[in-house]
Write a protein that holds these residues in place. Sequence first.
Motif, PDB file in Angstrom:
ATOM      1  N   ARG A   1      -6.653  28.236 -35.020  1.00 12.20           N
ATOM      2  CA  ARG A   1      -6.062  27.943 -33.763  1.00 12.20           C
ATOM      3  C   ARG A   1      -4.562  28.124 -33.478  1.00 12.20           C
ATOM      4  O   ARG A   1      -4.385  28.947 -32.326  1.00 12.20           O
ATOM      5  N   ALA A   2      -4.087  29.098 -34.544  1.00  9.00           N
ATOM      6  CA  ALA A   2      -2.618  29.095 -33.835  1.00  9.00           C
ATOM      7  C   ALA A   2      -2.863  30.144 -33.309  1.00  9.00           C
ATOM      8  O   ALA A   2      -2.385  30.625 -32.059  1.00  9.00           O
ATOM      9  N   ARG A   3      -3.738  31.344 -34.428  1.00  7.87           N
ATOM     10  CA  ARG A   3      -3.451  32.602 -33.656  1.00  7.87           C
ATOM     11  C   ARG A   3      -4.259  32.905 -32.715  1.00  7.87           C
ATOM     12  O   ARG A   3      -4.066  33.715 -32.006  1.00  7.87           O
ATOM     13  N   GLN A   4      -5.387  32.307 -31.978  1.00  2.00           N
ATOM     14  CA  GLN A   4      -5.929  32.563 -30.748  1.00  2.00           C
ATOM     15  C   GLN A   4      -5.366  31.564 -29.856  1.00  2.00           C
ATOM     16  O   GLN A   4      -5.525  32.841 -28.825  1.00  2.00           O
ATOM     17  N   VAL A   5      -4.394  30.514 -30.034  1.00  5.69           N
ATOM     18  CA  VAL A   5      -3.271  30.343 -28.846  1.00  5.69           C
ATOM     19  C   VAL A   5      -2.205  31.276 -28.335  1.00  5.69           C
ATOM     20  O   VAL A   5      -1.933  31.822 -27.501  1.00  5.69           O
ATOM     21  N   THR A   6      -2.174  32.159 -29.858  1.00  4.16           N
ATOM     22  CA  THR A   6      -1.180  32.731 -29.756  1.00  4.16           C
ATOM     23  C   THR A   6      -1.372  34.060 -28.735  1.00  4.16           C
ATOM     24  O   THR A   6      -0.533  34.955 -28.116  1.00  4.16           O
ATOM     25  N   GLN A   7      -2.882  34.692 -28.800  1.00  5.48           N
ATOM     26  CA  GLN A   7      -3.654  35.609 -28.902  1.00  5.48           C
ATOM     27  C   GLN A   7      -3.539  35.531 -26.748  1.00  5.48           C
ATOM     28  O   GLN A   7      -2.793  36.179 -26.031  1.00  5.48           O
ATOM     29  N   GLU A   8      -4.329  34.590 -26.955  1.00  4.17           N
ATOM     30  CA  GLU A   8      -4.344  34.017 -25.606  1.00  4.17           C
ATOM     31  C   GLU A   8      -2.924  34.236 -24.890  1.00  4.17           C
ATOM     32  O   GLU A   8      -3.060  34.585 -23.357  1.00  4.17           O
ATOM     33  N   ALA A   9      -2.401  33.491 -25.184  1.00  8.00           N
ATOM     34  CA  ALA A   9      -0.937  33.219 -24.382  1.00  8.00           C
ATOM     35  C   ALA A   9      -0.302  34.602 -23.845  1.00  8.00           C
ATOM     36  O   ALA A   9      -0.136  35.155 -23.221  1.00  8.00           O
ATOM     37  N   GLY A  10      -0.166  35.686 -24.600  1.00  2.50           N
ATOM     38  CA  GLY A  10      -0.118  37.183 -24.869  1.00  2.50           C
ATOM     39  C   GLY A  10      -1.030  37.750 -23.760  1.00  2.50           C
ATOM     40  O   GLY A  10       0.301  38.393 -22.895  1.00  2.50           O
ATOM     41  N   THR A  11      -1.950  37.461 -23.921  1.00  2.45           N
ATOM     42  CA  THR A  11      -2.656  38.211 -22.699  1.00  2.45           C
ATOM     43  C   THR A  11      -2.480  37.986 -21.565  1.00  2.45           C
ATOM     44  O   THR A  11      -2.395  38.733 -20.766  1.00  2.45           O
ATOM     45  N   VAL A  12      -2.986  37.060 -21.172  1.00  2.83           N
ATOM     46  CA  VAL A  12      -1.980  35.516 -20.348  1.00  2.83           C
ATOM     47  C   VAL A  12      -0.756  35.596 -19.110  1.00  2.83           C
ATOM     48  O   VAL A  12      -0.911  36.405 -18.125  1.00  2.83           O
ATOM     49  N   ARG A  13       0.235  36.130 -20.420  1.00  2.00           N
ATOM     50  CA  ARG A  13       1.555  36.168 -19.890  1.00  2.00           C
ATOM     51  C   ARG A  13       2.161  38.015 -19.569  1.00  2.00           C
ATOM     52  O   ARG A  13       2.729  38.089 -18.808  1.00  2.00           O
ATOM     53  N   ARG A  14       0.805  39.009 -20.021  1.00  2.00           N
ATOM     54  CA  ARG A  14       0.885  40.206 -18.926  1.00  2.00           C
ATOM     55  C   ARG A  14       0.304  40.235 -18.112  1.00  2.00           C
ATOM     56  O   ARG A  14       0.937  40.904 -17.507  1.00  2.00           O
ATOM     57  N   ILE A  15      -0.461  39.062 -17.862  1.00  2.00           N
ATOM     58  CA  ILE A  15      -1.072  39.518 -16.724  1.00  2.00           C
ATOM     59  C   ILE A  15      -0.438  39.001 -15.545  1.00  2.00           C
ATOM     60  O   ILE A  15      -0.054  38.979 -14.485  1.00  2.00           O
ATOM     61  N   VAL A  16       0.393  37.855 -15.843  1.00  2.00           N
ATOM     62  CA  VAL A  16       1.402  36.858 -15.227  1.00  2.00           C
ATOM     63  C   VAL A  16       2.754  37.669 -14.422  1.00  2.00           C
ATOM     64  O   VAL A  16       2.635  37.933 -13.808  1.00  2.00           O
ATOM     65  N   GLU A  17       2.658  38.125 -15.571  1.00  2.18           N
ATOM     66  CA  GLU A  17       3.985  38.495 -15.562  1.00  2.18           C
ATOM     67  C   GLU A  17       4.247  39.586 -14.402  1.00  2.18           C
ATOM     68  O   GLU A  17       5.241  40.953 -13.657  1.00  2.18           O
ATOM     69  N   GLY A  18       2.875  40.469 -15.214  1.00  3.59           N
ATOM     70  CA  GLY A  18       2.423  42.453 -14.760  1.00  3.59           C
ATOM     71  C   GLY A  18       2.476  42.065 -12.951  1.00  3.59           C
ATOM     72  O   GLY A  18       2.355  42.946 -12.415  1.00  3.59           O
ATOM     73  N   TYR A  19       1.526  41.032 -12.643  1.00  6.74           N
ATOM     74  CA  TYR A  19       1.276  41.024 -11.606  1.00  6.74           C
ATOM     75  C   TYR A  19       2.223  40.875  -9.973  1.00  6.74           C
ATOM     76  O   TYR A  19       2.821  41.180  -9.446  1.00  6.74           O
ATOM     77  N   THR A  20       3.224  39.631 -11.076  1.00  7.12           N
ATOM     78  CA  THR A  20       4.431  39.644 -10.402  1.00  7.12           C
ATOM     79  C   THR A  20       5.717  40.873  -9.641  1.00  7.12           C
ATOM     80  O   THR A  20       6.204  40.435  -8.587  1.00  7.12           O
ATOM     81  N   SER A  21       5.832  41.860 -10.605  1.00  4.86           N
ATOM     82  CA  SER A  21       6.061  42.882 -10.948  1.00  4.86           C
ATOM     83  C   SER A  21       5.845  43.720  -9.548  1.00  4.86           C
ATOM     84  O   SER A  21       6.636  44.601  -8.914  1.00  4.86           O
ATOM     85  N   LEU A  22       4.369  43.510 -10.188  1.00  5.56           N
ATOM     86  CA  LEU A  22       3.710  44.903  -9.110  1.00  5.56           C
ATOM     87  C   LEU A  22       3.535  44.955  -8.121  1.00  5.56           C
ATOM     88  O   LEU A  22       3.565  45.433  -6.832  1.00  5.56           O
ATOM     89  N   GLU A  23       3.382  43.023  -7.570  1.00 10.83           N
ATOM     90  CA  GLU A  23       3.433  42.955  -6.095  1.00 10.83           C
ATOM     91  C   GLU A  23       4.742  42.733  -5.387  1.00 10.83           C
ATOM     92  O   GLU A  23       5.265  43.517  -4.113  1.00 10.83           O
ATOM     93  N   SER A  24       5.800  43.147  -6.304  1.00 19.56           N
ATOM     94  CA  SER A  24       7.368  43.063  -5.631  1.00 19.56           C
ATOM     95  C   SER A  24       7.174  44.415  -5.336  1.00 19.56           C
ATOM     96  O   SER A  24       7.689  44.548  -4.267  1.00 19.56           O
ATOM     97  N   ASP A  25       6.584  44.719  -6.236  1.00 23.19           N
ATOM     98  CA  ASP A  25       7.542  46.798  -5.817  1.00 23.19           C
ATOM     99  C   ASP A  25       6.543  47.434  -5.060  1.00 23.19           C
ATOM    100  O   ASP A  25       6.789  48.395  -4.285  1.00 23.19           O
ATOM    101  N   ALA A  26       5.343  46.796  -4.554  1.00 17.65           N
ATOM    102  CA  ALA A  26       3.851  46.932  -3.764  1.00 17.65           C
ATOM    103  C   ALA A  26       4.133  46.413  -2.252  1.00 17.65           C
ATOM    104  O   ALA A  26       4.191  47.571  -2.110  1.00 17.65           O
ATOM    105  N   GLN A  27       5.327  45.271  -2.680  1.00 17.25           N
ATOM    106  CA  GLN A  27       5.868  44.863  -0.980  1.00 17.25           C
ATOM    107  C   GLN A  27       6.696  45.608  -0.966  1.00 17.25           C
ATOM    108  O   GLN A  27       6.617  46.043   0.861  1.00 17.25           O
ATOM    109  N   GLY A  28       7.798  46.038  -1.524  1.00 11.50           N
ATOM    110  CA  GLY A  28       8.444  47.226  -0.884  1.00 11.50           C
ATOM    111  C   GLY A  28       8.665  48.712  -0.727  1.00 11.50           C
ATOM    112  O   GLY A  28       8.790  49.036   0.115  1.00 11.50           O
TER     113      GLY A  28
END
Length: 383
Positions: free
Chosen positions: A61-88
Amino acid sequence: MVYEPAPRSTGRGGREARPCRNYWKNWRRSGSTFDIPGKARRLNELDRELSDPELWNNAGRARQVTQEAGTVRRIVEGYTSLESDAQGLSEMLEMADADEREMLAEEQQSIQKRVDDLYRETLFTMKHAETSAIVRVKSGAGGTESMDWAGMLTRMFMRWAERRGYKVDLIDQVDGEQAGVISSEFIIRGDKAFGMMLPEHGVHRLVRVSPFDSNNRRHTSFASVDVVPEVPEEEINIHIPDSDLRRDVFRSQGAGGQGVNTTDSAVRLTHLPTGLAVASQQTRSQIKNHEIALQILKQRLYDIEVKKREDEEAKARGEQKKIEWGSQIRSYVLDKQYIKDHRTGVMKHNPADVLDGDLDDLMWAGLEWLAGKRVAEESGDDE
């Protein structure tokens, strides 16, 4: 976000094999794709679970949660950064003259690539997307023709894996009498190997003028491709009583010469309750081949059980799940020089390159189709 590429036509029927060209439409429409608020909430849930000391008592379960958290974190943080750069960039383009717009073209292309990369990341929402892929290719009815086709598919997937720098472990292969293979089983190991290979699961159809027909007639052949994830052993938790197994040993096939195996080291295990059989001739050790075959058998039984539970849950919710894996997913029409995926509509007119492992475009389109299918099922849409 401000960039939406215009769809381009192949000019020869079918949809162009441009990976993720529908990303903008899917971004706005699909709740499972760029649903950033939903993903942020999910990330908070996962972070809370990761902070619980009790989680680490369950390694699976720890491996599964860690992998999912890593994937979701990359998407959320990537989107936030991309949205800011694209708006600029959008604001700069509004004020720029023609020369300045030309100077910003490279930055536009960079933003576009980041959008495509982020969108692709969201396609790996299936369970165990990060794991290795266990692949079985099996020839259909049709004798030498279908065996040759199964051999061509086996080579195609191995060449694709080689192009991506993945490792391939050949577990078992039963050669045809004249050409090709009756069946082959191998594991592809690499980043998101199962996620990438999942769209290839199904029946593949070959149409060509047969090299084995002295009258040069056109033949149609079929082969099935089965793809399951290599799930961590502690997550499977399947015990198979010895009474449920039949164990056969046989001599491994080899190329001859010094490399030929002259001992009965290959092992085939048959699960008597289901009739499921798995063989391994990967090593010269009968004991090791037994362990490998048993591990893969457990993987396949686990996959069957998971699918069974999913079907039962769908029935309990009143859903009518479509039966789709039993029909052909793709046709390779070599005498007319095209390949068509029947799910996505994508066509390729370079079959020699595809059969040599140039599969990425077809796979990305297949992942889009699978993501759309999951969204439709979750929303109760039968279309």
